[in-house]
Design a protein around this motif. Structure first.
Motif, PDB file in Angstrom:
ATOM      1  N   LEU A  12      18.037  13.579 -29.106  1.00  0.00           N
ATOM      2  CA  LEU A  12      18.919  14.747 -29.097  1.00  0.00           C
ATOM      3  C   LEU A  12      20.346  14.273 -28.872  1.00  0.00           C
ATOM      4  O   LEU A  12      20.940  14.462 -27.826  1.00  0.00           O
ATOM      5  CB  LEU A  12      18.437  15.745 -28.042  1.00  0.00           C
ATOM      6  CG  LEU A  12      16.981  16.188 -28.234  1.00  0.00           C
ATOM      7  CD1 LEU A  12      16.546  17.112 -27.119  1.00  0.00           C
ATOM      8  CD2 LEU A  12      16.802  16.863 -29.588  1.00  0.00           C
ATOM      9  N   MET A  71      21.505  20.081 -34.242  1.00  0.00           N
ATOM     10  CA  MET A  71      21.207  21.065 -33.197  1.00  0.00           C
ATOM     11  C   MET A  71      22.280  22.149 -33.212  1.00  0.00           C
ATOM     12  O   MET A  71      23.468  21.862 -33.114  1.00  0.00           O
ATOM     13  CB  MET A  71      21.176  20.398 -31.814  1.00  0.00           C
ATOM     14  CG  MET A  71      20.805  21.348 -30.684  1.00  0.00           C
ATOM     15  SD  MET A  71      21.028  20.583 -29.048  1.00  0.00           S
ATOM     16  CE  MET A  71      19.649  19.479 -28.981  1.00  0.00           C
ATOM     17  N   PHE A 112      22.013  21.877 -13.155  1.00  0.00           N
ATOM     18  CA  PHE A 112      22.902  20.736 -13.313  1.00  0.00           C
ATOM     19  C   PHE A 112      23.739  20.516 -12.060  1.00  0.00           C
ATOM     20  O   PHE A 112      24.485  21.395 -11.655  1.00  0.00           O
ATOM     21  CB  PHE A 112      23.822  20.947 -14.512  1.00  0.00           C
ATOM     22  CG  PHE A 112      23.074  21.127 -15.791  1.00  0.00           C
ATOM     23  CD1 PHE A 112      22.238  20.128 -16.254  1.00  0.00           C
ATOM     24  CD2 PHE A 112      23.181  22.295 -16.524  1.00  0.00           C
ATOM     25  CE1 PHE A 112      21.530  20.284 -17.437  1.00  0.00           C
ATOM     26  CE2 PHE A 112      22.480  22.462 -17.702  1.00  0.00           C
ATOM     27  CZ  PHE A 112      21.652  21.460 -18.154  1.00  0.00           C
ATOM     28  N   ASP A 167      19.705  24.676 -29.805  1.00  0.00           N
ATOM     29  CA  ASP A 167      19.805  24.132 -28.454  1.00  0.00           C
ATOM     30  C   ASP A 167      18.811  24.917 -27.598  1.00  0.00           C
ATOM     31  O   ASP A 167      18.265  25.940 -28.006  1.00  0.00           O
ATOM     32  CB  ASP A 167      21.255  24.255 -27.929  1.00  0.00           C
ATOM     33  CG  ASP A 167      21.521  23.289 -26.782  1.00  0.00           C
ATOM     34  OD1 ASP A 167      20.547  22.797 -26.168  1.00  0.00           O
ATOM     35  OD2 ASP A 167      22.694  23.028 -26.476  1.00  0.00           O
ATOM     36  N   ARG A 168      18.563  24.409 -26.418  1.00  0.00           N
ATOM     37  CA  ARG A 168      17.588  25.015 -25.510  1.00  0.00           C
ATOM     38  C   ARG A 168      17.906  26.484 -25.264  1.00  0.00           C
ATOM     39  O   ARG A 168      18.980  26.799 -24.755  1.00  0.00           O
ATOM     40  CB  ARG A 168      17.712  24.259 -24.184  1.00  0.00           C
ATOM     41  CG  ARG A 168      16.482  23.977 -23.502  1.00  0.00           C
ATOM     42  CD  ARG A 168      16.749  23.332 -22.153  1.00  0.00           C
ATOM     43  NE  ARG A 168      15.710  23.780 -21.254  1.00  0.00           N
ATOM     44  CZ  ARG A 168      14.496  23.275 -21.248  1.00  0.00           C
ATOM     45  NH1 ARG A 168      14.183  22.288 -22.034  1.00  0.00           N
ATOM     46  NH2 ARG A 168      13.585  23.768 -20.429  1.00  0.00           N
ATOM     47  N   HIS A 204      26.682  19.722 -30.858  1.00  0.00           N
ATOM     48  CA  HIS A 204      26.066  21.031 -30.890  1.00  0.00           C
ATOM     49  C   HIS A 204      26.868  21.795 -31.922  1.00  0.00           C
ATOM     50  O   HIS A 204      28.055  22.052 -31.686  1.00  0.00           O
ATOM     51  CB  HIS A 204      26.140  21.715 -29.516  1.00  0.00           C
ATOM     52  CG  HIS A 204      25.720  20.793 -28.384  1.00  0.00           C
ATOM     53  ND1 HIS A 204      26.552  19.860 -27.811  1.00  0.00           N
ATOM     54  CD2 HIS A 204      24.531  20.658 -27.743  1.00  0.00           C
ATOM     55  CE1 HIS A 204      25.903  19.201 -26.860  1.00  0.00           C
ATOM     56  NE2 HIS A 204      24.674  19.666 -26.796  1.00  0.00           N
ATOM     57  N   ALA A 209      12.837  16.005 -23.210  1.00  0.00           N
ATOM     58  CA  ALA A 209      13.316  17.392 -23.252  1.00  0.00           C
ATOM     59  C   ALA A 209      12.451  18.304 -24.105  1.00  0.00           C
ATOM     60  O   ALA A 209      12.348  19.497 -23.830  1.00  0.00           O
ATOM     61  CB  ALA A 209      14.749  17.419 -23.771  1.00  0.00           C
TER      62      ALA A 209
HETATM   63  C1  BGC Z   1      21.918  20.783 -23.885  1.00  0.00           C
HETATM   64  C2  BGC Z   1      21.544  19.877 -25.028  1.00  0.00           C
HETATM   65  C3  BGC Z   1      20.268  19.157 -24.700  1.00  0.00           C
HETATM   66  C4  BGC Z   1      19.194  20.172 -24.392  1.00  0.00           C
HETATM   67  C5  BGC Z   1      17.843  19.559 -24.097  1.00  0.00           C
HETATM   68  C6  BGC Z   1      20.772  21.661 -23.421  1.00  0.00           C
HETATM   69  O1  BGC Z   1      21.055  22.254 -22.210  1.00  0.00           O
HETATM   70  O2  BGC Z   1      23.021  21.584 -24.256  1.00  0.00           O
HETATM   71  O3  BGC Z   1      22.571  18.961 -25.275  1.00  0.00           O
HETATM   72  O4  BGC Z   1      19.916  18.326 -25.765  1.00  0.00           O
HETATM   73  O5  BGC Z   1      19.587  20.917 -23.263  1.00  0.00           O
HETATM   74  O6  BGC Z   1      17.845  18.913 -22.888  1.00  0.00           O
END
Ligand code: BGC
Length: 835
Positions: free
Chosen positions: A152, A242, A506, A277-278, A200, A85
């Motif tokens: 993460l 995070m 998703f 977070d992202r 989070h 990620a």
């Molecule tokens: C999620 C996190 C994740 C991050 C990196 C976000 O959309 O909320 O839990 O670690 O993406 O993939």
């Protein structure tokens, strides 16, 4: 490295950057550094590779340029990505390594296979902190082996609403259980040298509006519910935190001074680093000023804007130094700054698989078992109908960032066949088709084969023509594809539009991809008999792609159901696999099983009452069909070894060892958030946690609402008796002792639970009963064990918002012991005194 020294040097920077504080809600006490103030002078340093600990970090800070420092504070594109990620480039000239950061909570999410562990909610159901440690060690070792430095996870947010899309990624509705498990999980991950990131922070308890929702929660509520898991992670030494997407009490979590600076660092003493977070960073000056150290996944606010802010004087360079200091100190603590860092271990896939199977059986919750439906023995084990798509396609894990490429996964059907043996008859019926059948070519004019088409790189394949239906029906059209999603138009309507934002990204862990890995999207429509127009346009892109168009109809669904009923009737026992596919980025809209599953279960159980429903679901589910069934086994998302684990449980090779970590409501309208949109999903972007400290089972007790299955519930294949409770003042709190006896004829697993009532002397809102302790036991037939559970000061305390502190609930308090929050045969009272 001496942590004391490192903390001292951090404190110097802290003072210079003007960050310090006390409790959430209390005012920060350190003076602000005026904008543009100079960075503190680091002491003259030895060459970085030779200096030790804090001196080394100071020496590095001295040598780093502003550009290099800010580059350490945000993610970037990985020149050699492993499918993880996040990536932060290092500073090779100073021996600072690049960092790779991978999701996730149920296995290391990279492009390579990793152990797909059972979902954390299944781990939690075992009520066994030692198992959480073992689970963490698998994550830790695999993360290191797969080239990662930071994990993460874990996710410590509470299960507050059954609708939340990520309930499977987290642990429980109960703060005490969550805190215990998160702490051990963090230790396990970090035992292996991987840095854990608890996420989070905080109040990211739903997906609906997660980027914008403003969560309003009172100080007492925060401390007694959601914050407990995070506090435990910090106490366990988590290297990173995070920040969440949402706002907390009016401020984005990633720029909340009360959360990051005052609580996390000031009160809890966290000395790792905080990443967003992202795309959850919303500012430069406010975010770094509040204590955010790293922006992920890129440098929108912490790249050029941060450098400009420093040069322009709106951010003191000391604030940048402090953030870099926190990151480097953590890397140093994990040995990542060493001249010769420890070699990465190889993966141990066999050990990972063993833990995965162990966790899946330890956490499985037997919700119902009438007339000895389970375990399958004798004739019931020799004539079995297996029904349902997830009987044949193993449901490994949920969607979103928790998805893992498993080493492999055995279908439950295969595992059941294997265990039942050669003499047994095991027949399978699909029950419901989730991936669709090929389109009959005779419906299309001009004729076209839309199943398994290949489009070469750079080519475009298209088709347009009539689509002729002979009867009105409900159609589900599905597209499977490997590249850019083909455009499919029916009567001019785009059936599978590419949506904006996370909803597009998703798609779920089961339904979002076909068994062969192709991406899947589906659309259900009521279609009239007659001629429709169908157009398909598929681009090969750079790599070429494969795609197929598939379908099911109401007629197909009825035929599948009829075949399932026939198969059920002809077998002695039935195992029906039901699914619900949750994912990050999306909340559930109903607690019912999706599709036609309620109807399927009703019909199958009516045809054969020895029906066991195996639930591969994310969280609680309504069960209108429950009274008709013989047994219900809650497996959640059981990971790559879920098939074998399910067979172990069905045949009684192991006792179902799990208990519910969340209440299952009897009625969708009667949940802690039901009926009040301000509680969930929020009104005009604002949400209030007005249930206060009464989260989860505490709410059901406070409101006297009968659940379908209470928190802590779970049956065993043997029977249990509780007796001889004594409660007396212990060294720090209360010592609770009782005897648990296995009164059945099988070895079994029990989770004895201890709850405590309110303190009469405390004028604060308190739960009717709070979980205060528990003990997982494995006892032989007839065996009895005297169990001691010590309730510490925290378990007997409440958070007083006036004192901004925990206060002991002294006075005469009632203690309850038993098998669930609603089955508590033993009670006693004892006086808690403060000394
Ligand atoms: C999620 C996190 C994740 C991050 C990196 C976000 O959309 O909320 O839990 O670690 O993406 O993939």
């Amino acid at each position: 490295m001496s942590e004391a020294v490192s903390r001292r040097s951090a404190m110097r920077l802290l003072a210079a950057a003007g960050t310090a504080g006390a409790a959430l809600g209390a005012a920060a006490c350190a003076p602000e550094v005026p904008p543009g103030a100079a960075a503190p002078r680091a002491p003259a340093a030895a060459p970085p590779a030779e200096a030790k600990g804090a001196a080394r970090i100071d020496a590095l800070l001295e040598r780093l340029t502003l550009d290099e420092k800010t580059a350490l504070l945000h993610g970037a594109r990985d020149p050699a990505p492993l499918g993880q990620a996040g990536y932060v480039p290092g500073v090779p000239r100073l021996g600072i390594p690049a960092l790779r950061l991978a999701d996730g909570p149920a296995g290391v999410r990279v492009a390579e296979p990793a152990t797909a562990l059972p979902a954390p909610v299944l781990l939690a159901s075992a009520f066994e902190p030692a198992l959480a440690r073992e689970y963490g060690r698998v994550l830790g070792r695999e993360g290191r082996a797969l080239g990662q430095d930071v994990l993460l996870g874990p996710m410590a947010n509470l299960i507050r609403t059954p609708y939340a899309g990520r309930n499977f990624e987290t642990f429980a509705e109960d703060p005490t259980l969550t805190a215990d498990l998160v702490g051990e999980l963090v230790r396990g991950i970090q035992d292996e040298g991987l840095i854990a990131t608890v996420k989070h922070f905080a109040l990211n308890n739903q997906e609906h509006g997660r980027d914008t929702v403003d969560v309003i929660a009172a100080e007492q509520t925060l401390h007694e519910t959601e914050l407990r898991g995070f506090e435990a992670a910090v106490a366990a030494g988590a290297g990173a935190v995070m920040g969440a997407y949402n706002k907390v009490n009016g401020v984005h979590a990633c720029e909340s001074k009360p959360l990051l600076d005052e609580l996390l660092r000031g009160s809890w003493g966290f000395d790792g680093w905080v990443m967003s977070d992202r795309d959850a960073t919303h500012s430069t000056v406010a975010a770094i000023g509040a204590g955010l150290d790293m922006e992920m996944p890129a440098g929108t606010h912490f790249g050029a804007p941060l450098r400009e802010a420093v040069r322009g004087g709106s951010v003191p360079e000391a604030a940048v130094d402090l953030a870099v200091h926190r990151i480097l100190t953590t890397l140093d603590r994990f040995g990542l700054l060493a001249a010769r860092p420890a070699a990465r271990p190889p993966r141990d896939a066999a050990a990972g698989a063993r833990t995965a199977r162990k966790v899946a059986t330890a956490g499985a919750v037997l919700l119902r078992n009438e007339h000895g439906t389970l375990p399958l023995t004798g004739a019931a084990a020799r004539s079995i109908a297996v029904i349902g798509p997830t009987g044949q396609v193993p449901f490994v894990g949920g969607g979103g960032s928790a998805q893992v490429v498993p080493d492999g996964a055995t279908a439950p059907l295969t595992a059941i066949r294997r265990r039942a043996g050669n003499g047994a008859s095991v027949h399978y019926a699909l029950g419901e088709d989730v991936y669709g059948r090929p389109l009959p070519p005779n419906l299309l004019t001009p004729a076209a084969a839309l199943d398994e088409r290949t489009v070469a790189p750079g080519q475009v394949w298209s088709h347009e023509g009539e689509f002729r239906l002979t009867a009105d029906d409900e159609w589900t059209l599905l597209v499977h594809y490997t590249g850019k999603r083909p455009a499919v138009r029916l009567d001019g309507q785009d059936l599978f539009p590419v949506r904006q934002g996370v909803a597009e990204y998703f798609a779920g862990g089961l339904l979002g991809s076909a068994p062969d890995g192709m991406s899947v999207r589906r659309r259900t429509l009521a279609l009239k008999a007659g001629v429709h127009r169908l157009a398909v346009n598929a681009e090969g892109g750079q790599k070429g792609q494969r795609f197929r168009l598939r379908h099911t109809t109401g007629a197909i669904r009825a035929a599948d159901l009829a075949e399932a009923v026939r198969t059920a009737k002809s077998a002695r026992s039935v195992v029906l696999f039901a699914y619900e596919d949750a994912t990050e980025g999306r909340d559930r809209t109903s607690l019912a099983l999706p599709g036609g599953q309620d109807r399927l279960i009703e019909a199958v159980a009516a045809a054969n009452p020895r029906t066991t429903v195996v639930l591969n679901t994310s969280s609680s589910t309504t069960m209108p069909w429950l009274p008709r069934t013989g047994a219900v086994l809650q497996m959640y998302y059981p990971g790559q070894e879920g098939g074998g684990a399910t067979a172990d449980l069905l045949f009684g090779d192991v006792d179902p060892g799990g208990r519910l970590t969340q209440t299952f409501p009897a009625d969708e309208r009667a949940t802690p958030v039901g009926g009040d949109p301000l509680r969930y999903p929020g009104v005009s972007g604002r949400q209030e946690y007005s249930e206060g400290v009464h989260v989860g089972h505490r709410w059901y007790d406070a409101q006297r609402v009968a659940p379908l299955f209470p928190f802590g519930h779970g049956l065993s294949y043997t029977t249990w008796h509780y007796e001889k409770l004594t409660v007396r003042p212990g060294r720090a709190g209360l010592r609770v002792e009782f005897t648990v006896r296995n009164t059945g004829r099988r070895k079994g697993t029990e989770v004895a639970q201890v709850y405590v009532g309110p303190a009469p002397e405390l004028e604060l809102d308190q739960p009717v009963r709070a979980l205060a302790g528990y003990r997982r036991l494995v006892l032989a037939p007839g065996e009895a064990q005297r169990v001691t559970v010590d309730l510490g000061v925290r378990a007997l305390s409440s958070w007083d918002p006036e004192q901004h502190a925990w206060v002991l609930g002294s006075g005469r308090r009632e203690v309850f012991v038993g098998r669930s929050s609603r089955e508590l045969p033993l009670r006693a009272k004892a006086v808690v005194t403060s000394r």
